[in-house]
Design a protein around this motif. Structure first.
Motif, mmCIF file in Angstrom:
data_model
loop_
_atom_site.group_PDB
_atom_site.id
_atom_site.type_symbol
_atom_site.label_atom_id
_atom_site.label_comp_id
_atom_site.label_asym_id
_atom_site.label_seq_id
_atom_site.Cartn_x
_atom_site.Cartn_y
_atom_site.Cartn_z
ATOM 1 N N ASP A 78 59.578 24.792 -38.630
ATOM 2 C CA ASP A 78 60.395 24.959 -39.838
ATOM 3 C C ASP A 78 61.603 24.018 -39.848
ATOM 4 O OD1 ASP A 78 58.677 26.979 -40.722
ATOM 5 O OD2 ASP A 78 59.796 28.493 -39.605
ATOM 6 N N ARG A 79 61.362 22.771 -39.471
ATOM 7 C CA ARG A 79 62.433 21.782 -39.404
ATOM 8 C C ARG A 79 62.751 21.230 -40.786
ATOM 9 N NH1 ARG A 79 60.007 17.473 -35.924
ATOM 10 N NH2 ARG A 79 58.196 18.175 -37.087
ATOM 11 N N ILE A 80 64.040 21.048 -41.009
ATOM 12 C CA ILE A 80 64.550 20.391 -42.213
ATOM 13 C C ILE A 80 65.539 19.344 -41.734
ATOM 14 C CG2 ILE A 80 65.787 20.653 -44.391
ATOM 15 C CD1 ILE A 80 65.027 23.666 -44.265
ATOM 16 N N THR A 81 65.408 18.135 -42.259
ATOM 17 C CA THR A 81 66.325 17.062 -41.887
ATOM 18 C C THR A 81 66.984 16.534 -43.147
ATOM 19 O OG1 THR A 81 65.001 16.431 -39.978
ATOM 20 C CG2 THR A 81 66.522 14.778 -40.816
ATOM 21 N N ALA A 82 68.286 16.332 -43.066
ATOM 22 C CA ALA A 82 69.029 15.737 -44.174
ATOM 23 C C ALA A 82 69.718 14.471 -43.685
ATOM 24 C CB ALA A 82 70.073 16.711 -44.715
ATOM 25 N N ILE A 83 69.690 13.454 -44.503
ATOM 26 C CA ILE A 83 70.456 12.234 -44.277
ATOM 27 C C ILE A 83 71.487 12.189 -45.394
ATOM 28 C CG2 ILE A 83 70.405 9.713 -44.150
ATOM 29 C CD1 ILE A 83 68.837 10.988 -41.878
ATOM 30 N N ARG A 84 72.763 12.253 -44.983
ATOM 31 C CA ARG A 84 73.822 12.300 -45.990
ATOM 32 C C ARG A 84 74.728 11.090 -45.843
ATOM 33 N NH1 ARG A 84 77.571 17.034 -48.283
ATOM 34 N NH2 ARG A 84 78.954 15.665 -49.425
ATOM 35 N N GLY A 85 74.949 10.454 -46.947
ATOM 36 C CA GLY A 85 75.903 9.347 -47.012
ATOM 37 C C GLY A 85 77.005 9.736 -47.971
ATOM 38 N N THR A 86 77.910 8.819 -48.201
ATOM 39 C CA THR A 86 78.996 9.095 -49.134
ATOM 40 C C THR A 86 78.426 9.096 -50.549
ATOM 41 O OG1 THR A 86 80.566 8.093 -47.615
ATOM 42 C CG2 THR A 86 81.281 8.349 -49.895
ATOM 43 N N GLY A 87 78.239 10.289 -51.094
ATOM 44 C CA GLY A 87 77.776 10.420 -52.475
ATOM 45 C C GLY A 87 76.324 10.793 -52.671
ATOM 46 N N TYR A 88 75.504 10.720 -51.614
ATOM 47 C CA TYR A 88 74.072 10.980 -51.781
ATOM 48 C C TYR A 88 73.524 11.740 -50.583
ATOM 49 C CZ TYR A 88 74.759 7.330 -55.215
ATOM 50 O OH TYR A 88 75.241 6.600 -56.256
ATOM 51 N N LYS A 89 72.403 12.417 -50.819
ATOM 52 C CA LYS A 89 71.754 13.164 -49.742
ATOM 53 C C LYS A 89 70.239 13.122 -49.926
ATOM 54 C CE LYS A 89 73.345 17.326 -48.751
ATOM 55 N NZ LYS A 89 73.519 18.797 -48.745
ATOM 56 N N TYR A 90 69.552 12.810 -48.837
ATOM 57 C CA TYR A 90 68.095 12.848 -48.785
ATOM 58 C C TYR A 90 67.712 14.006 -47.861
ATOM 59 C CZ TYR A 90 63.336 11.646 -47.362
ATOM 60 O OH TYR A 90 61.992 11.694 -47.083
ATOM 61 N N ILE A 91 66.800 14.855 -48.314
ATOM 62 C CA ILE A 91 66.381 16.019 -47.526
ATOM 63 C C ILE A 91 64.863 15.998 -47.396
ATOM 64 C CG2 ILE A 91 66.363 18.546 -47.373
ATOM 65 C CD1 ILE A 91 68.825 18.456 -49.310
ATOM 66 N N LEU A 92 64.385 16.223 -46.173
ATOM 67 C CA LEU A 92 62.958 16.296 -45.918
ATOM 68 C C LEU A 92 62.648 17.631 -45.258
ATOM 69 C CD1 LEU A 92 60.121 14.998 -45.816
ATOM 70 C CD2 LEU A 92 60.751 14.095 -43.565
ATOM 71 N N TYR A 93 61.799 18.430 -45.912
ATOM 72 C CA TYR A 93 61.288 19.675 -45.332
ATOM 73 C C TYR A 93 60.078 19.260 -44.501
ATOM 74 C CZ TYR A 93 64.376 21.967 -48.611
ATOM 75 O OH TYR A 93 65.483 22.375 -49.300
ATOM 76 N N ARG A 94 60.307 19.023 -43.231
ATOM 77 C CA ARG A 94 59.357 18.333 -42.365
ATOM 78 C C ARG A 94 58.059 19.084 -42.133
ATOM 79 N NH1 ARG A 94 62.120 14.641 -38.995
ATOM 80 N NH2 ARG A 94 60.821 15.276 -37.256
ATOM 81 N N ASP A 95 58.099 20.376 -42.059
ATOM 82 C CA ASP A 95 56.904 21.143 -41.712
ATOM 83 C C ASP A 95 56.251 21.803 -42.923
ATOM 84 O OD1 ASP A 95 57.188 20.482 -39.014
ATOM 85 O OD2 ASP A 95 58.652 22.070 -38.720
ATOM 86 N N ILE A 96 56.615 21.346 -44.091
ATOM 87 C CA ILE A 96 56.006 21.855 -45.322
ATOM 88 C C ILE A 96 55.110 20.756 -45.876
ATOM 89 C CG2 ILE A 96 56.410 22.646 -47.679
ATOM 90 C CD1 ILE A 96 59.115 23.710 -46.720
ATOM 91 N N PRO A 97 53.804 20.961 -45.854
ATOM 92 C CA PRO A 97 52.904 19.926 -46.374
ATOM 93 C C PRO A 97 52.980 19.835 -47.894
ATOM 94 C CG PRO A 97 51.668 21.877 -45.724
ATOM 95 C CD PRO A 97 53.111 22.128 -45.367
ATOM 96 N N GLY A 98 52.598 18.691 -48.409
ATOM 97 C CA GLY A 98 52.539 18.527 -49.853
ATOM 98 C C GLY A 98 53.550 17.522 -50.366
#
Length: 195
Positions: A78-98
């Protein structure tokens, strides 16, 4: 993140993204203790000292940084990884297929994070999404390398501490539930250690 130390400027604030990985390098910098790859401390630090930012130096370098946040360790589910910069955020729900396991948020326009831009057709966002995914991939490789180095050090330390000898070990059984990457690291360590 709040920092207070003798002689610091009072009440200073910044909207620049920083992380807890920056705390130890900052404290060492404040104490004027050298650290880094070739020093006694900080061979594996991923963070940087925030002292230049607090002294309003290298602002552009700090504004362009992207900080990784993980909800779980490499071997957990159930890993979730976020990459956050100044003003933006990318989120990946790593163990959720699709196809719906990614989010890209413009934090400047969407402070409640309700508008997922991952499938946008707007060129500016497409370029930013690629930049953040590239950063994720680089940090993923770096994280994998860090975990491998850390586990190798632990393995070697325990191997020596318990006075184990390679010649007395014929078979190794690894038990537990973990994800593929963690098992891959364990296999690499065993192969490197026992040939």
């Amino acid at each position: 993140l709040v920092l207070k130390y003798p002689g610091c400027k009072m009440g200073e604030k910044t909207d620049t993204t920083v992380g807890t990985i920056d705390i130890v390098p900052t404290v060492l910098d404040i104490l004027q203790i050298e650290y880094g790859r070739e020093k006694q401390f900080g061979q594996s630090f991923r963070g940087v000292s925030l002292l230049p930012l607090m002294n309003e130096k290298d602002i552009d370098k700090f504004k362009s940084r992207k900080i990784r946040t993980d909800t779980r360790y490499i071997a957990q589910k159930d890993r979730i990884t976020a990459i956050r910069g100044t003003g933006y955020k990318y989120i990946l729900y790593r163990d959720i297929p699709g196809l719906d396991n990614e989010l890209f948020i413009d934090l400047n326009k969407d402070k409640y994070e309700t508008n997922n831009l991952i499938k946008t057709k707007e060129k500016r966002y497409i370029n930013l999404i690629k930049e953040y995914k590239d950063e994720f991939n680089w940090q993923e490789e770096d994280s994998y390398q860090y975990q491998t180095e850390h586990l190798i050090r632990k393995f070697q330390k325990n191997f020596s501490k318990n006075k184990l000898e390679k010649r007395n070990i014929n078979k190794i059984l690894v038990l537990g539930s973990c994800n593929y990457q963690f098992m891959k690291i364990i296999n690499e360590i065993i192969k490197d250690s026992f040939g």
